[in-house]
Design a protein around this motif. Structure first.
Motif, PDB file in Angstrom:
ATOM      1  N   GLU A 209       7.778  -8.131  -5.291  1.00 28.78           N
ATOM      2  CA  GLU A 209       6.573  -8.646  -4.644  1.00 28.78           C
ATOM      3  C   GLU A 209       6.631  -8.364  -3.147  1.00 28.78           C
ATOM      4  O   GLU A 209       7.574  -8.766  -2.462  1.00 28.78           O
ATOM      5  CB  GLU A 209       6.439 -10.151  -4.884  1.00 28.78           C
ATOM      6  N   GLY A 210       5.640  -7.644  -2.641  1.00 27.58           N
ATOM      7  CA  GLY A 210       5.598  -7.303  -1.224  1.00 27.58           C
ATOM      8  C   GLY A 210       6.453  -6.109  -0.856  1.00 27.58           C
ATOM      9  O   GLY A 210       6.497  -5.720   0.317  1.00 27.58           O
ATOM     10  N   THR A 211       7.131  -5.508  -1.828  1.00 26.01           N
ATOM     11  CA  THR A 211       8.023  -4.383  -1.552  1.00 26.01           C
ATOM     12  C   THR A 211       7.750  -3.222  -2.495  1.00 26.01           C
ATOM     13  O   THR A 211       7.759  -3.396  -3.717  1.00 26.01           O
ATOM     14  CB  THR A 211       9.503  -4.799  -1.681  1.00 26.01           C
ATOM     15  N   ASP A 212       7.490  -2.073  -1.920  1.00 26.94           N
ATOM     16  CA  ASP A 212       7.372  -0.819  -2.652  1.00 26.94           C
ATOM     17  C   ASP A 212       7.866   0.255  -1.690  1.00 26.94           C
ATOM     18  O   ASP A 212       7.110   0.809  -0.905  1.00 26.94           O
ATOM     19  CB  ASP A 212       5.923  -0.556  -3.070  1.00 26.94           C
ATOM     20  N   LEU A 213       9.157   0.514  -1.741  1.00 23.80           N
ATOM     21  CA  LEU A 213       9.826   1.303  -0.713  1.00 23.80           C
ATOM     22  C   LEU A 213      10.676   2.396  -1.336  1.00 23.80           C
ATOM     23  O   LEU A 213      11.453   2.140  -2.263  1.00 23.80           O
ATOM     24  CB  LEU A 213      10.720   0.394   0.143  1.00 23.80           C
ATOM     25  N   ILE A 214      10.551   3.609  -0.813  1.00 25.24           N
ATOM     26  CA  ILE A 214      11.373   4.732  -1.256  1.00 25.24           C
ATOM     27  C   ILE A 214      12.243   5.184  -0.080  1.00 25.24           C
ATOM     28  O   ILE A 214      11.732   5.515   0.993  1.00 25.24           O
ATOM     29  CB  ILE A 214      10.516   5.903  -1.766  1.00 25.24           C
ATOM     30  N   ILE A 215      13.551   5.168  -0.294  1.00 17.92           N
ATOM     31  CA  ILE A 215      14.525   5.552   0.732  1.00 17.92           C
ATOM     32  C   ILE A 215      15.218   6.837   0.302  1.00 17.92           C
ATOM     33  O   ILE A 215      15.849   6.887  -0.757  1.00 17.92           O
ATOM     34  CB  ILE A 215      15.570   4.440   0.949  1.00 17.92           C
ATOM     35  N   GLY A 216      15.103   7.869   1.128  1.00 18.09           N
ATOM     36  CA  GLY A 216      15.777   9.120   0.845  1.00 18.09           C
ATOM     37  C   GLY A 216      17.242   9.054   1.227  1.00 18.09           C
ATOM     38  O   GLY A 216      17.600   8.541   2.291  1.00 18.09           O
ATOM     39  N   ASP A 250      19.303   9.152   4.740  1.00 16.52           N
ATOM     40  CA  ASP A 250      18.681  10.122   5.644  1.00 16.52           C
ATOM     41  C   ASP A 250      17.592   9.379   6.413  1.00 16.52           C
ATOM     42  O   ASP A 250      16.586   8.969   5.840  1.00 16.52           O
ATOM     43  CB  ASP A 250      18.094  11.280   4.839  1.00 16.52           C
ATOM     44  N   PHE A 251      17.792   9.195   7.704  1.00 13.67           N
ATOM     45  CA  PHE A 251      16.891   8.327   8.472  1.00 13.67           C
ATOM     46  C   PHE A 251      15.479   8.901   8.613  1.00 13.67           C
ATOM     47  O   PHE A 251      14.564   8.199   9.050  1.00 13.67           O
ATOM     48  CB  PHE A 251      17.487   8.033   9.855  1.00 13.67           C
ATOM     49  N   THR A 252      15.280  10.152   8.228  1.00 12.03           N
ATOM     50  CA  THR A 252      13.949  10.745   8.319  1.00 12.03           C
ATOM     51  C   THR A 252      13.144  10.573   7.033  1.00 12.03           C
ATOM     52  O   THR A 252      11.973  10.947   6.980  1.00 12.03           O
ATOM     53  CB  THR A 252      14.040  12.248   8.635  1.00 12.03           C
ATOM     54  N   ARG A 253      13.760  10.005   5.990  1.00 12.19           N
ATOM     55  CA  ARG A 253      13.124   9.958   4.673  1.00 12.19           C
ATOM     56  C   ARG A 253      12.996   8.521   4.165  1.00 12.19           C
ATOM     57  O   ARG A 253      13.753   8.071   3.322  1.00 12.19           O
ATOM     58  CB  ARG A 253      13.909  10.788   3.662  1.00 12.19           C
TER      59      ARG A 253
END
Length: 406
Positions: A209-216, A250-253
């Protein structure tokens, strides 16, 4: 008075793995000085060369912020910088006791002044944090029970002794051999890292809930957890307790929205109900129910403060999560919950070419650079985490807050 002898021994032997003749710096507040004294006493028993206790005081910091402004707040005595260089050159071990007895002292200060003071100190002593994050020296962060922290965690009538009874099983001090219990737990975390590393994941998808995050993730990244290795081969636990496995993304993704699930301290001030929206690796929008001003100061501290330096997975069945308590300490709450960190990444989580140094070089390998590194807890019993490899194959990692690693 609580007898901290056993706790001190575990911190010294497993936390920093103190070697005979090594010097030790212990940082604490006035409210947890008793533990600092026990650590110093036990350290000499174990053969320490020299032990110094450094008392930090948020009340004095608050008085300075009220009385000073501008250049007055950016003054850093040269002796502090010289001392920091000496401690590194002599390979001092470090223990920091978190300021749980002074959690809310800076909650109502001028956030602009606090940011100015913090940035000046972090800039002047950045070489210290860089060395620590590179895993070059032994350090450990811990907490000590006290009357203020007890009331915050357990209620207005709670005592220090009652909080200590809660902390002992979390610290595995209720075991017949606590040191052995930490070794076994460390191996469990290593095994979890082994499984994750073998998956060769390209990205993580967090959903709640409140989170939909993709981290490369980083192609040369490795998952770490449990004890880490020093240059001389000694194994240390940088946090006690610890329940996490983590890596440098990867801080850019990073794209999507994430909402924090626990209150925390940002620049020593309380922040609650924070949320962030990321686009191409940077925070482009944010908010908070409490502490939004200080959160803005944090994000504006430097360019790297708006990007990720860490992503960590924690099972909701960890002893801290299982307690059902909110500790109000990043050390404890981050080990009860999956979390992300805004700010500097850990170079030791990346398989870099030998001799790789310098901010721009590290950034070229996807490792974020910043004066800051602050964890934001995003885990919950409803959180799902799915990993994907470069071919798009999905791996269920966490379902309803619990590891499945299938």
């Amino acid at each position: 008075m609580i007898n901290y002898e056993q706790y001190a021994r575990v911190v010294l032997q497993k936390g920093i793995n103190l070697k005979k003749g090594q010097n030790l710096l212990i940082s604490c507040n006035a409210g947890n000085y008793d533990l600092a004294r026990s650590l110093a006493t036990e350290a000499y028993t174990l053969g320490a060369g020299f032990v110094e206790i450094s008392v930090q005081d948020n009340y004095i910091t608050k008085a300075r912020l009220a009385a000073q402004s501008g250049d007055e707040l950016t003054y850093i005595p040269n002796y502090q910088i010289g001392k920091a260089h000496q401690l590194l050159s002599e390979d001092w071990a470090r223990i920091r006791i978190d300021s749980t007895e002074e959690q809310d002292v800076l909650g109502d200060v001028d956030s602009d002044k606090l940011s100015l003071l913090s940035k000046a100190s972090r800039t002047a002593l950045r070489f210290v944090s860089t060395s620590m994050m590179n895993g070059e020296h032994s350090w450990c962060v811990i907490c000590a029970p006290g009357p203020q922290w007890a009331k915050k965690v357990l209620g207005d009538k709670a005592t220090t002794e009652e909080l200590w009874d809660v902390l002992k099983p979390v610290l595995r001090l209720d075991r017949e051999d606590p040191a052995l219990a930490w070794e076994e737990h460390g191996h469990d975390l290593w095994n979890r890292c082994k499984i994750l590393n073998e998956m060769k994941l390209d990205r993580l998808h967090f959903e709640a809930e409140g989170t939909d995050l993709i981290i490369g993730l980083n192609g040369i990244g490795r998952w770490h957890g449990g004890p880490g290795s020093l240059p001389d081969g000694r194994m240390v636990f940088n946090n006690l307790p610890t329940e996490e496995v983590f890596t440098t993304p990867d801080f850019t993704r990073c794209n999507g929205t994430v909402r924090t699930t626990k209150a925390l301290k940002v620049l020593e001030s309380p922040v609650e109900g924070a949320w962030f929206r990321f686009e191409e690796g940077k925070v482009v929008d944010f908010g908070a129910d409490k502490g939004q001003d200080v959160l803005k100061q944090f994000l504006d501290m430097d360019e790297g403060a708006r990007s990720l330096g860490e992503v960590a997975l924690v099972d909701e069945t960890s002893p801290i999560a299982a307690s059902g308590l909110i500790f109000g300490s990043i050390l404890y709450d981050e080990n009860a919950s999956c979390h992300i960190a805004l700010g500097a990444g850990y170079p030791f989580c990346l398989e870099l070419p030998p001799g790789t140094t310098g901010e721009e070089t590290l950034k070229s390998y996807g490792c974020n650079s910043s004066l800051l590194h602050t964890d934001f807890m995003i885990g919950s019993p409803s959180l799902n985490v799915t990993g994907y490899d470069r071919e798009g194959k999905a791996f269920s990692l966490i379902r309803s807050g619990r590891f499945v690693l299938a």
